[in-house]
Design an enzyme around this catalytic site. Structure first.
Site, short mmCIF file in Angstrom:
data_model
loop_
_atom_site.label_atom_id
_atom_site.label_comp_id
_atom_site.label_asym_id
_atom_site.label_seq_id
_atom_site.Cartn_x
_atom_site.Cartn_y
_atom_site.Cartn_z
CB SER A 113 -0.92 -0.01 1.23
OG SER A 113 -1.53 1.23 1.43
CG LEU B 219 17.01 -3.45 6.48
CD1 LEU B 219 17.27 -2.12 5.78
CD2 LEU B 219 16.69 -4.54 5.46
CG ASN C 290 10.36 1.05 8.31
OD1 ASN C 290 9.75 0.49 7.41
ND2 ASN C 290 10.14 0.77 9.59
CG ASP D 158 10.24 -0.22 14.12
OD1 ASP D 158 10.48 -0.17 12.90
OD2 ASP D 158 9.42 -1.02 14.61
CD GLU E 206 1.17 3.43 7.84
OE1 GLU E 206 1.81 2.83 6.95
OE2 GLU E 206 0.51 2.84 8.71
CG MET F 253 6.50 -8.06 7.17
SD MET F 253 6.07 -6.55 8.11
CE MET F 253 5.71 -7.28 9.71
NE ARG F 254 15.05 -10.73 5.41
CZ ARG F 254 15.50 -11.85 5.94
NH1 ARG F 254 14.66 -12.84 6.18
NH2 ARG F 254 16.78 -12.01 6.20
CG HIS G 175 6.60 1.58 13.33
ND1 HIS G 175 6.65 0.22 13.20
CD2 HIS G 175 6.15 1.83 14.58
CE1 HIS G 175 6.25 -0.34 14.34
NE2 HIS G 175 5.93 0.61 15.18
#
Length: 205
Positions: free
Chosen positions: A14, A94, A108, A146, A175, A91-92, A110
């Site tokens: 999205s 880094l 990113n 995060d 977002e 969903m990893r 969040h």
């Protein structure tokens, strides 16, 4: 020549699609998404990229150590000439190798007001904690979860009758808005980093 963005995603994409729309509408001038990568072959975001005519590929992560996988992804991003990496539901976590390959050039988004509620199911965490306000955060990515310097945030009131789904839907609208703003700021170069603070030079007279 447009600045090249690489997008990493694991699901529906999205935020990727919102970035693509913002670029097409001229809200992020001088940019193009040159590659979309997913760690899941069945990620709907890959099909969205193909439909938009954007190069996309799956690099499955199952069974690979984090750094070994990241080296594969970094190689593809560099081959595509990517200058800025945007995570869109990737969903990893880094590895230091990945972060070092794109220093202060990985963003990113969040769904909480960091540093509150990092990690998975941030909306559920917010509801269970009983906060009156939640929101979303765009931050620079470092080796921690995060935890990088914050570029942009938006506040979303929490309603008494909110569920995970209703709160998530209202946060998602914000977002899409602030991710484009943060990407535009980074690509403009009109900012500086002071410790953990990101200062927009465009706001300084």
């Amino acid at each position: 020549m447009p600045q090249r963005i690489g997008v990493l995603l694991s699901g529906r994409g999205s935020n990727f699609e919102a970035l693509a729309d913002s670029i097409a509408a001229g809200r992020i001038p001088g940019a193009e998404i040159s590659l979309v990568i997913s760690n899941r072959e069945d990620a709907p975001g890959l099909a969205r990229a193909v439909a938009l005519g954007i190069p996309a590929q799956a690099i499955p992560s199952k069974g690979l150590p984090r750094e070994a996988y990241d080296k594969l992804v970094v190689a593809e991003l560099q081959r595509a000439g990517v200058e800025l990496v945007c995570l869109a539901g990737f969903m990893r976590l880094l590895s230091p190798y990945f972060v070092a390959a794109f220093p202060q050039r990985i963003l990113n988004i969040h769904p909480s007001l960091l540093p509150s509620f990092p990690g998975l199911e941030a909306q559920r965490q917010a509801l269970e904690y009983g906060v009156k306000f939640s929101g979303c955060t765009v931050h620079l990515v470092d080796e921690n979860l995060d935890a990088g310097p914050i570029l942009a945030q938006a506040v979303v009131p929490v309603r008494d009758d909110d569920t995970d789904e209703t709160l998530s839907a209202r946060i998602l609208v914000e977002e899409h808005r602030i991710y484009a703003e943060a990407v535009r700021l980074i690509l403009s170069g009109k900012y500086r980093i002071e410790g953990r603070r990101v200062v927009s030079l465009a706001d300084i007279s």
